[in-house]
Write a protein that holds these residues in place. Structure first.
Motif, PDB file in Angstrom:
ATOM      1  N   LEU A   1       0.866  -1.175   0.000  1.00 45.19           N
ATOM      2  CA  LEU A   1       0.000   0.000   0.000  1.00 45.19           C
ATOM      3  C   LEU A   1       0.905   1.228   0.000  1.00 45.19           C
ATOM      4  N   ILE A  25     -12.518  -1.896   0.481  1.00 49.80           N
ATOM      5  CA  ILE A  25     -12.664  -0.874  -0.545  1.00 49.80           C
ATOM      6  C   ILE A  25     -13.945  -1.051  -1.353  1.00 49.80           C
ATOM      7  N   SER A  39     -11.250   3.812   1.370  1.00 52.49           N
ATOM      8  CA  SER A  39      -9.913   3.790   0.785  1.00 52.49           C
ATOM      9  C   SER A  39      -8.951   4.571   1.677  1.00 52.49           C
ATOM     10  N   THR A  40      -7.782   3.995   1.932  1.00 52.23           N
ATOM     11  CA  THR A  40      -6.795   4.647   2.794  1.00 52.23           C
ATOM     12  C   THR A  40      -6.075   5.759   2.038  1.00 52.23           C
ATOM     13  N   LEU A  70      -8.844   8.108   5.897  1.00 49.59           N
ATOM     14  CA  LEU A  70      -9.517   7.370   4.821  1.00 49.59           C
ATOM     15  C   LEU A  70     -10.566   8.255   4.172  1.00 49.59           C
ATOM     16  N   VAL A  85     -15.332   5.920  -1.175  1.00 50.74           N
ATOM     17  CA  VAL A  85     -15.178   5.906  -2.625  1.00 50.74           C
ATOM     18  C   VAL A  85     -16.439   5.347  -3.274  1.00 50.74           C
ATOM     19  N   ARG A 124     -13.998   3.567  -7.461  1.00 52.87           N
ATOM     20  CA  ARG A 124     -12.957   3.854  -6.479  1.00 52.87           C
ATOM     21  C   ARG A 124     -12.496   5.307  -6.516  1.00 52.87           C
TER      22      ARG A 124
END
Length: 495
Positions: free
Chosen positions: A245, A314, A364-365, A381, A384, A388
């Motif tokens: 990530l 996600i 989403s981070t 975060l 999304v 996304r």
């Protein structure tokens, strides 16, 4: 078909789990001991003995599900064990760890809850061990041929057992100090107690399979040297190269991979450590990734005494029912499922900010932030959409003393040098290239399991191990009577 009306008169009943408050205080399996056998006969009666049993196609092993359902309903456990082991080397593993695509393909599932196939399977497997129906099966004679299997996960073990029983002399090389791969150090004890694995390994030793632990091929023994010592080599090292990530703050202490965290917890259970150096005790934990590995981290963190645990997925929260237009029967649908770990998190309210149980969906981070000493303290975060893309105004912050990245795996780890020393051709996605007979570009070297298929299910790994064994046996002897349930290019049923 023992009861032609069983599917109409008997409702589905699953193996009951122990109370949450009880099971989170120990590491034993989550199910009530002894509670399956009293109900399983009636559950097997629900099988309709379909003319075209789609559960066969949904299972890559081709398990003879209607046959052993009927035998269980008639209380013929020996015959049921024989039929189960005819297609599956390790049903006690799949009965506990497989997500049961066979149940998604059950014809009854078109308009009713599916037959509890997975529960019937594990009941047969456990009854077989209890009753002595799973003795070692050493070969009548040896072929004089030798095979090295690199990796002792489900694919490697299945290949080794099949080849040993065919009469070849097989040695399994494992880089860890104990056998089992991810089943040993990745799967938590509360999902499968390691006694099941140890018992099967003892069976394999009694059959003649040799094991070499703490031996990394490519580092402790040269890969080319190994190839020269054996008539054939099977590479079944799994897909252990984890996905990263790449966001700001990734370098902070306390942001670790799930497969750095889970093995330490398992080593505590093995007695190697008193406590894990990455223990979640008293810490705010955030798990990035919505899959099974993330759920394993969740259940582990709860048992270690985390102050809070939140899991980020996600994807949007799926619905409770199959979308017949997008994922029609008999494909495996993406629906909302609650694992034992999620049930625990829900009841214990481990994640006050979660959408449901411990999970935040469509999350989403963005970045991590730390303190002056370089330790992670928070995760930022954003929500999304289906593409996304971030939704304006949805950014939020979670406290985080420990972040576990559970984003899946891209292919085999090349750090030991095995792949490069042998000169194995690789696919663009990072897996080992092989032909229709599971053979690599190096003569006598075959590849099976996640190392060549990519990250998959335990049931596919066992099927790969059985199929590659047939290919190796044919390579060594010119023909083979071993079953080959799948080909290297087969994939799960999909639209």
């Amino acid at each position: 078909m023992a009861d032609p009306k069983g599917f109409m008169t008997t409702p589905r009943r699953d193996w009951p789990r122990r109370p949450v408050e009880e099971r989170v205080r120990d590491w034993h399996e989550v199910y009530v001991p002894g509670a399956l056998l009293p109900i399983i006969g009636k559950q097997a009666d629900r099988c309709m003995d379909c003319g075209i049993p789609f559960c066969h196609d949904a299972c890559p092993l081709g398990n003879l599900i209607p046959e052993w359902n009927d035998l269980v309903s008639r209380d013929d456990w020996r015959a049921a064990a024989d039929r189960l082991h005819a297609t599956n080397n390790f049903p006690e593993f799949t009965g506990r760890l497989c997500p049961a695509p066979c149940e998604a393909g059950c014809v009854l599932a078109i308009n009713q809850p599916a037959v509890t196939i997975k529960n019937v399977e594990v009941a047969i497997a456990d009854k077989a061990w209890e009753s002595g129906f799973a003795p070692p099966q050493p070969p009548d004679r040896l072929s004089g041929r030798t095979v090295a299997v690199v990796g002792s996960g489900p694919a490697g073990l299945a290949a080794a057992q099949q080849l040993t029983r065919a009469g070849h002399t097989v040695a399994v090389y494992e880089k860890d100090d104990r056998l089992g791969g991810l089943m040993r150090y990745g799967i938590p004890e509360f999902k499968m107690e390691k006694r099941h694995l140890d018992r099967r390994l003892e069976q394999m030793r009694a059959e003649g399979t040799k094991f070499r632990t703490s031996t990394a091929v490519g580092r402790d023994v040269g890969a080319v040297e190994l190839r020269s010592r054996y008539d054939a080599v099977v590479v079944a090292t799994g897909a252990t190269a984890w996905r990263e990530l790449s966001v700001p703050g990734r370098e902070l202490a306390g942001v670790v991979q799930a497969m750095e965290y889970l093995p330490l917890a398992n080593r505590v259970r093995e007695g190697d450590l008193e406590t894990s150096p990455m223990s979640a005790a008293g810490r705010h934990v955030v798990i990035v990734g919505g899959g099974d590995t993330g759920a394993d981290c969740l259940g582990t963190a709860v048992r270690e005494g985390a102050a809070s645990v939140t899991q980020l997925d996600i994807y949007a929260q799926p619905g409770a029912d199959r979308d017949e237009e997008i994922e029609p029967w008999p494909t495996y649908p993406k629906i909302y499922r609650m694992s034992a770990a999620h049930e625990e998190a829900r009841d214990l309210r481990t994640a006050p900010a979660a959408d449901v149980d411990a999970r935040l969906f469509a999350a989403s981070t963005l970045r991590f932030e730390g303190d002056a000493s370089g330790c992670v303290r928070s995760l930022h975060l954003v929500e999304v959409d289906a593409a996304r893309s971030p939704l304006p105004g949805s950014e939020r912050t979670l406290p985080a003393d420990l972040v576990l990245l559970a984003l899946g795996f891209s292919g085999p780890d090349r750090g030991d040098g095995l792949i490069d020393q042998l000169g194995l051709a690789m696919e663009p996605r990072g897996t080992i290239t092989r032909d229709a007979s599971f053979a690599t570009n190096v003569p006598g070297v075959f590849a099976a399991g996640d190392a060549a298929r990519g990250q998959s299910l335990i049931v596919w790994a066992i099927a790969e191990g059985r199929a590659v064994a047939a290919a190796v046996d044919s390579y060594l002897t010119g023909s083979s009577q071993l079953p080959a349930p799948i080909g290297p290019y087969d994939r799960p049923m999909a639209v």
